[in-house]
Scaffold this motif. Sequence first.
Motif, PDB file in Angstrom:
ATOM      1  N   ASP A 238       0.810  -1.211   0.000  1.00  0.00           N
ATOM      2  CA  ASP A 238       0.000   0.000   0.000  1.00  0.00           C
ATOM      3  C   ASP A 238       0.850   1.271   0.000  1.00  0.00           C
ATOM      4  OD1 ASP A 238      -2.505  -1.343   0.098  1.00  0.00           O
ATOM      5  OD2 ASP A 238      -2.209  -1.718   2.242  1.00  0.00           O
ATOM      6  N   TYR A 239       2.171   1.141  -0.082  1.00  0.00           N
ATOM      7  CA  TYR A 239       3.036   2.322  -0.062  1.00  0.00           C
ATOM      8  C   TYR A 239       2.658   3.302  -1.170  1.00  0.00           C
ATOM      9  CZ  TYR A 239       6.390  -0.077   3.051  1.00  0.00           C
ATOM     10  OH  TYR A 239       7.007  -0.716   4.105  1.00  0.00           O
ATOM     11  N   THR A 240       2.526   2.802  -2.391  1.00  0.00           N
ATOM     12  CA  THR A 240       2.255   3.682  -3.532  1.00  0.00           C
ATOM     13  C   THR A 240       0.920   4.394  -3.368  1.00  0.00           C
ATOM     14  OG1 THR A 240       3.589   2.330  -5.027  1.00  0.00           O
ATOM     15  CG2 THR A 240       1.928   3.769  -6.023  1.00  0.00           C
ATOM     16  N   ARG A 241      -0.095   3.666  -2.940  1.00  0.00           N
ATOM     17  CA  ARG A 241      -1.423   4.273  -2.784  1.00  0.00           C
ATOM     18  C   ARG A 241      -1.408   5.346  -1.695  1.00  0.00           C
ATOM     19  NH1 ARG A 241      -6.783   2.426  -0.672  1.00  0.00           N
ATOM     20  NH2 ARG A 241      -5.876   0.467   0.038  1.00  0.00           N
ATOM     21  N   TRP A 242      -0.724   5.083  -0.595  1.00  0.00           N
ATOM     22  CA  TRP A 242      -0.666   6.065   0.485  1.00  0.00           C
ATOM     23  C   TRP A 242       0.065   7.334   0.038  1.00  0.00           C
ATOM     24  CZ3 TRP A 242      -2.874   7.421   4.820  1.00  0.00           C
ATOM     25  CH2 TRP A 242      -2.242   8.350   5.646  1.00  0.00           C
ATOM     26  N   LEU A 243       1.145   7.172  -0.709  1.00  0.00           N
ATOM     27  CA  LEU A 243       1.962   8.317  -1.108  1.00  0.00           C
ATOM     28  C   LEU A 243       1.377   9.087  -2.290  1.00  0.00           C
ATOM     29  CD1 LEU A 243       5.549   6.773  -0.861  1.00  0.00           C
ATOM     30  CD2 LEU A 243       4.483   8.388   0.736  1.00  0.00           C
ATOM     31  N   ASP A 244       0.418   8.507  -2.985  1.00  0.00           N
ATOM     32  CA  ASP A 244      -0.147   9.138  -4.170  1.00  0.00           C
ATOM     33  C   ASP A 244      -1.124  10.237  -3.765  1.00  0.00           C
ATOM     34  OD1 ASP A 244      -1.123   9.879  -6.606  1.00  0.00           O
ATOM     35  OD2 ASP A 244      -2.197   8.007  -7.008  1.00  0.00           O
ATOM     36  N   CYS A 245      -0.606  11.448  -3.665  1.00  0.00           N
ATOM     37  CA  CYS A 245      -1.446  12.580  -3.266  1.00  0.00           C
ATOM     38  C   CYS A 245      -1.974  13.353  -4.468  1.00  0.00           C
ATOM     39  CB  CYS A 245      -0.654  13.531  -2.364  1.00  0.00           C
ATOM     40  SG  CYS A 245      -0.153  12.797  -0.788  1.00  0.00           S
ATOM     41  N   LYS A 246      -1.567  12.968  -5.665  1.00  0.00           N
ATOM     42  CA  LYS A 246      -2.047  13.661  -6.857  1.00  0.00           C
ATOM     43  C   LYS A 246      -3.390  13.116  -7.312  1.00  0.00           C
ATOM     44  CE  LYS A 246       2.206  15.527  -8.744  1.00  0.00           C
ATOM     45  NZ  LYS A 246       3.049  15.703  -9.951  1.00  0.00           N
ATOM     46  N   SER A 247      -3.529  11.803  -7.298  1.00  0.00           N
ATOM     47  CA  SER A 247      -4.794  11.216  -7.749  1.00  0.00           C
ATOM     48  C   SER A 247      -5.571  10.571  -6.608  1.00  0.00           C
ATOM     49  CB  SER A 247      -4.526  10.163  -8.834  1.00  0.00           C
ATOM     50  OG  SER A 247      -3.676   9.141  -8.353  1.00  0.00           O
TER      51      SER A 247
END
Length: 254
Positions: free
Chosen positions: A182-191
């Motif tokens: 879930d690292y990518t989803r948590w860090l994705d603040c653009k989308s």
Amino acid sequence: MCGRFSLTATPDEVRETFGLVELEGFPARYNIAPTQPILVVVSSDRREPGSNLPERQAVLVRWGFLPGWVKDPRDFPLLINARSETAIGKASFRAAMRHRRVLVPASGFYEWHRPSKESGEASQAYWIRPRHGRIVAFAGLMEIWSSADGSEVDTGAILTVSANRTIGRIHDRMPVVIKPEDYTRWLDCKSGEPRDVADLMVPAEEDFFEAVPVSNLVNKVANTGPEIQEPVGNSLPPAKAPVGKANGGQLSLF
């Protein structure tokens, strides 16, 4: 609540765990305290070679959150934790929840069991570490604070959640743990809106952490060696009877 934690993994281990392009060397830190610099992982604007995924970078921030709109830090409590249940609606954290979610690498954290005064028992410190022994990622928030003279300070806070039953025997709050997948989803603040990651802000599984009683050496910030993690016993306090939803508040240094 999380008022002290540790990062004793090597820079190579941190780099590999979080997929960082580069990371400068740093010493093992056994007793990280509020207002000290902490390492956080952020999503950058650059893309990984041959991939559409953004690169991840490591930056240092001051552990103690200051919203950008604060005029004078002396008039505002320095927050080291943010309640995950209410952060999205709080003026202090709303912007960071939307635009500056980060991961905080850790080897574990410390918590204190403080019995009631009537019991006559002394407080007991615990070193709470992942059973698998590897690095854990706490959910965090980052904010850039600008002073009147134009200087900037990067600040951060760790998100907390109601403790699971195991940790609840010690304290009613615990850091939010983000799983590697879930690292990518948590860090994705653009989308990714805050509502899109709300499901990640839950207590860790019951068997994720183990709690090791340690001495009161950890109470002093000046004690920074591995001896503060030496076990002094092997028991947890009795399980609490269920009394409804746990309560907790922001921890202020002032």
